[in-house]
Design a protein around this motif. Structure first.
Motif, PDB file in Angstrom:
ATOM      1  N   GLN A  99       0.835  -1.203   0.000  1.00  0.00           N
ATOM      2  CA  GLN A  99       0.000   0.000   0.000  1.00  0.00           C
ATOM      3  C   GLN A  99       0.875   1.261   0.000  1.00  0.00           C
ATOM      4  OE1 GLN A  99      -4.000   0.912   2.176  1.00  0.00           O
ATOM      5  NE2 GLN A  99      -2.362   1.219   3.667  1.00  0.00           N
ATOM      6  N   LEU A 100       1.944   1.240   0.816  1.00  0.00           N
ATOM      7  CA  LEU A 100       2.862   2.387   0.846  1.00  0.00           C
ATOM      8  C   LEU A 100       3.537   2.567  -0.503  1.00  0.00           C
ATOM      9  CD1 LEU A 100       4.728   2.113   4.286  1.00  0.00           C
ATOM     10  CD2 LEU A 100       2.912   3.695   3.647  1.00  0.00           C
ATOM     11  N   VAL A 101       4.009   1.473  -1.078  1.00  0.00           N
ATOM     12  CA  VAL A 101       4.646   1.537  -2.402  1.00  0.00           C
ATOM     13  C   VAL A 101       3.657   2.107  -3.413  1.00  0.00           C
ATOM     14  CG1 VAL A 101       5.614   0.153  -4.289  1.00  0.00           C
ATOM     15  CG2 VAL A 101       6.271  -0.342  -1.917  1.00  0.00           C
ATOM     16  N   ALA A 102       2.413   1.645  -3.335  1.00  0.00           N
ATOM     17  CA  ALA A 102       1.397   2.094  -4.293  1.00  0.00           C
ATOM     18  C   ALA A 102       1.151   3.602  -4.177  1.00  0.00           C
ATOM     19  CB  ALA A 102       0.098   1.326  -4.092  1.00  0.00           C
ATOM     20  N   THR A 103       1.112   4.123  -2.949  1.00  0.00           N
ATOM     21  CA  THR A 103       0.887   5.579  -2.813  1.00  0.00           C
ATOM     22  C   THR A 103       2.029   6.340  -3.482  1.00  0.00           C
ATOM     23  OG1 THR A 103       1.986   5.782  -0.650  1.00  0.00           O
ATOM     24  CG2 THR A 103      -0.394   5.394  -0.621  1.00  0.00           C
ATOM     25  N   GLU A 104       3.261   5.820  -3.323  1.00  0.00           N
ATOM     26  CA  GLU A 104       4.406   6.507  -3.944  1.00  0.00           C
ATOM     27  C   GLU A 104       4.337   6.397  -5.464  1.00  0.00           C
ATOM     28  OE1 GLU A 104       8.117   5.298  -2.231  1.00  0.00           O
ATOM     29  OE2 GLU A 104       7.418   5.675  -0.189  1.00  0.00           O
ATOM     30  N   CYS A 105       3.945   5.228  -5.957  1.00  0.00           N
ATOM     31  CA  CYS A 105       3.853   5.045  -7.418  1.00  0.00           C
ATOM     32  C   CYS A 105       2.785   5.966  -8.006  1.00  0.00           C
ATOM     33  CB  CYS A 105       3.553   3.587  -7.759  1.00  0.00           C
ATOM     34  SG  CYS A 105       4.972   2.518  -7.458  1.00  0.00           S
ATOM     35  N   VAL A 106       1.674   6.101  -7.302  1.00  0.00           N
ATOM     36  CA  VAL A 106       0.617   6.996  -7.795  1.00  0.00           C
ATOM     37  C   VAL A 106       1.132   8.443  -7.798  1.00  0.00           C
ATOM     38  CG1 VAL A 106      -1.687   7.942  -7.335  1.00  0.00           C
ATOM     39  CG2 VAL A 106      -1.304   5.475  -7.188  1.00  0.00           C
ATOM     40  N   VAL A 107       1.874   8.828  -6.750  1.00  0.00           N
ATOM     41  CA  VAL A 107       2.428  10.189  -6.715  1.00  0.00           C
ATOM     42  C   VAL A 107       3.375  10.403  -7.904  1.00  0.00           C
ATOM     43  CG1 VAL A 107       3.941  11.794  -5.448  1.00  0.00           C
ATOM     44  CG2 VAL A 107       2.117  10.583  -4.232  1.00  0.00           C
ATOM     45  N   HIS A 108       4.229   9.396  -8.195  1.00  0.00           N
ATOM     46  CA  HIS A 108       5.123   9.515  -9.373  1.00  0.00           C
ATOM     47  C   HIS A 108       4.296   9.718 -10.654  1.00  0.00           C
ATOM     48  CE1 HIS A 108       8.987   8.718  -7.616  1.00  0.00           C
ATOM     49  NE2 HIS A 108       8.598   7.598  -7.064  1.00  0.00           N
ATOM     50  N   ALA A 109       3.320   8.852 -10.846  1.00  0.00           N
ATOM     51  CA  ALA A 109       2.518   8.899 -12.082  1.00  0.00           C
ATOM     52  C   ALA A 109       1.760  10.223 -12.170  1.00  0.00           C
ATOM     53  CB  ALA A 109       1.542   7.723 -12.122  1.00  0.00           C
ATOM     54  N   GLU A 110       1.189  10.647 -11.053  1.00  0.00           N
ATOM     55  CA  GLU A 110       0.375  11.862 -11.058  1.00  0.00           C
ATOM     56  C   GLU A 110       1.210  13.131 -11.161  1.00  0.00           C
ATOM     57  OE1 GLU A 110      -2.619  12.192 -11.620  1.00  0.00           O
ATOM     58  OE2 GLU A 110      -3.590  10.306 -11.102  1.00  0.00           O
ATOM     59  N   THR A 111       2.487  13.064 -10.801  1.00  0.00           N
ATOM     60  CA  THR A 111       3.361  14.231 -10.954  1.00  0.00           C
ATOM     61  C   THR A 111       3.467  14.582 -12.436  1.00  0.00           C
ATOM     62  OG1 THR A 111       4.574  13.658  -8.954  1.00  0.00           O
ATOM     63  CG2 THR A 111       5.676  15.147 -10.482  1.00  0.00           C
ATOM     64  N   LYS A 112       3.655  13.561 -13.258  1.00  0.00           N
ATOM     65  CA  LYS A 112       3.725  13.767 -14.713  1.00  0.00           C
ATOM     66  C   LYS A 112       2.348  14.176 -15.268  1.00  0.00           C
ATOM     67  CE  LYS A 112       5.236  13.099 -19.054  1.00  0.00           C
ATOM     68  NZ  LYS A 112       5.954  14.186 -19.732  1.00  0.00           N
ATOM     69  N   ASP A 113       1.328  13.484 -14.821  1.00  0.00           N
ATOM     70  CA  ASP A 113      -0.038  13.770 -15.290  1.00  0.00           C
ATOM     71  C   ASP A 113      -0.404  15.234 -14.993  1.00  0.00           C
ATOM     72  OD1 ASP A 113      -2.407  13.004 -16.473  1.00  0.00           O
ATOM     73  OD2 ASP A 113      -3.254  12.101 -14.672  1.00  0.00           O
ATOM     74  N   HIS A 114      -0.127  15.646 -13.759  1.00  0.00           N
ATOM     75  CA  HIS A 114      -0.439  17.008 -13.322  1.00  0.00           C
ATOM     76  C   HIS A 114       0.330  18.021 -14.161  1.00  0.00           C
ATOM     77  CE1 HIS A 114      -0.337  20.479 -10.456  1.00  0.00           C
ATOM     78  NE2 HIS A 114      -1.586  20.136 -10.338  1.00  0.00           N
ATOM     79  N   MET A 115       1.627  17.742 -14.421  1.00  0.00           N
ATOM     80  CA  MET A 115       2.422  18.693 -15.193  1.00  0.00           C
ATOM     81  C   MET A 115       1.913  18.772 -16.636  1.00  0.00           C
ATOM     82  SD  MET A 115       6.479  19.279 -15.603  1.00  0.00           S
ATOM     83  CE  MET A 115       6.790  17.944 -16.730  1.00  0.00           C
ATOM     84  N   ASN A 116       1.565  17.615 -17.229  1.00  0.00           N
ATOM     85  CA  ASN A 116       1.028  17.632 -18.597  1.00  0.00           C
ATOM     86  C   ASN A 116      -0.136  18.607 -18.699  1.00  0.00           C
ATOM     87  OD1 ASN A 116       2.761  15.554 -19.376  1.00  0.00           O
ATOM     88  ND2 ASN A 116       1.222  13.948 -19.065  1.00  0.00           N
ATOM     89  N   TRP A 117      -1.067  18.493 -17.759  1.00  0.00           N
ATOM     90  CA  TRP A 117      -2.278  19.326 -17.839  1.00  0.00           C
ATOM     91  C   TRP A 117      -2.005  20.773 -17.506  1.00  0.00           C
ATOM     92  CZ3 TRP A 117      -6.305  18.195 -20.625  1.00  0.00           C
ATOM     93  CH2 TRP A 117      -6.521  16.865 -20.956  1.00  0.00           C
TER      94      TRP A 117
END
Ligand code: FE2
Ligand code: FE2
Length: 197
Positions: A99-117
């Motif tokens: 679960q901890l790993v998953a929260t970090e992975c989502v933050v990584h993925a969403e950092t790029k997603d957020h910047m794209n938008w």
């Protein structure tokens, strides 16, 4: 404005959203907290919709959503690596660890997603005609959801880590309770966490 690079941004944005669907699907298998599961189920649905939004945008602009670009390949590689990282944690079977790993992975993925938008928003300010119209509609629909994805998941990651360290955590995190949608709001929510314990 460099049209070629605007197209590249859209291809990377599409690949980020496609990868995001895979990241959330795997992250949901790692999630144990019921509130977090509910949150990520919502984000998964929104991300599926973002794939369609970007594809529609591309169609309006005459771009082939299946075209491969070197940058897109890199984005795909990172998405696949995030999924693999979660699979590794799941295979270990340590309670709470995936679960901890998953929260970090989502933050990584969403950092790029957020910047794209964010960048798409910058393009909207300067673009004209067809491009401006297509991107403006998409941006208005998606951007505020991306704010939630990144700031709320950062909060989840921090609080679940704090809990795992044996300290009192604010769950659901202050960012979620306070419906944070801006960087300054996220900073304020984090600052307020001690009062919320
Ligand atoms: Fe997205
Ligand atoms: Fe997102």
């Amino acid at each position: 404005m460099k049209d070629e690079q605007v197209r590249e941004l859209l291809y990377q944005a599409l690949e980020t959203e496609i990868g995001g669907v895979q990241v959330y699907t795997t992250a949901l298998r790692c999630a144990e907290n019921e509130d977090l599961k509910e949150e990520w189920e919502k984000y998964l649905e929104q991300t599926q919709n973002h794939v369609s939004v970007v594809e529609e945008c591309m169609q309006k602009l005459g771009l082939d959503p299946n075209e491969e670009t070197p940058g897109r390949k890199v984005v795909r590689h990172i998405g696949e690596s995030l999924v693999e990282a979660m699979e590794m944690a799941l295979a270990e079977g340590e309670p709470g660890a995936a679960q901890l790993v998953a929260t970090e992975c989502v933050v990584h993925a969403e950092t790029k997603d957020h910047m794209n938008w964010h960048l798409i928003g910058e393009v909207v300010k300067k673009a004209k005609g067809e491009v401006a119209k297509a991107l403006k509609e998409a941006h208005e629909e998606v951007e505020h959801e991306e704010d939630e994805h990144i700031y709320h998941t950062k909060g989840w990651s921090r609080e679940l880590w704090i809990e795992s360290l044996g300290m009192k955590a604010v769950l659901p995190p202050p960012e979620e309770v306070k419906n944070v949608e801006t960087a300054i709001g996220a900073a304020r929510a984090e600052q307020a966490r001690t009062d919320m314990l």
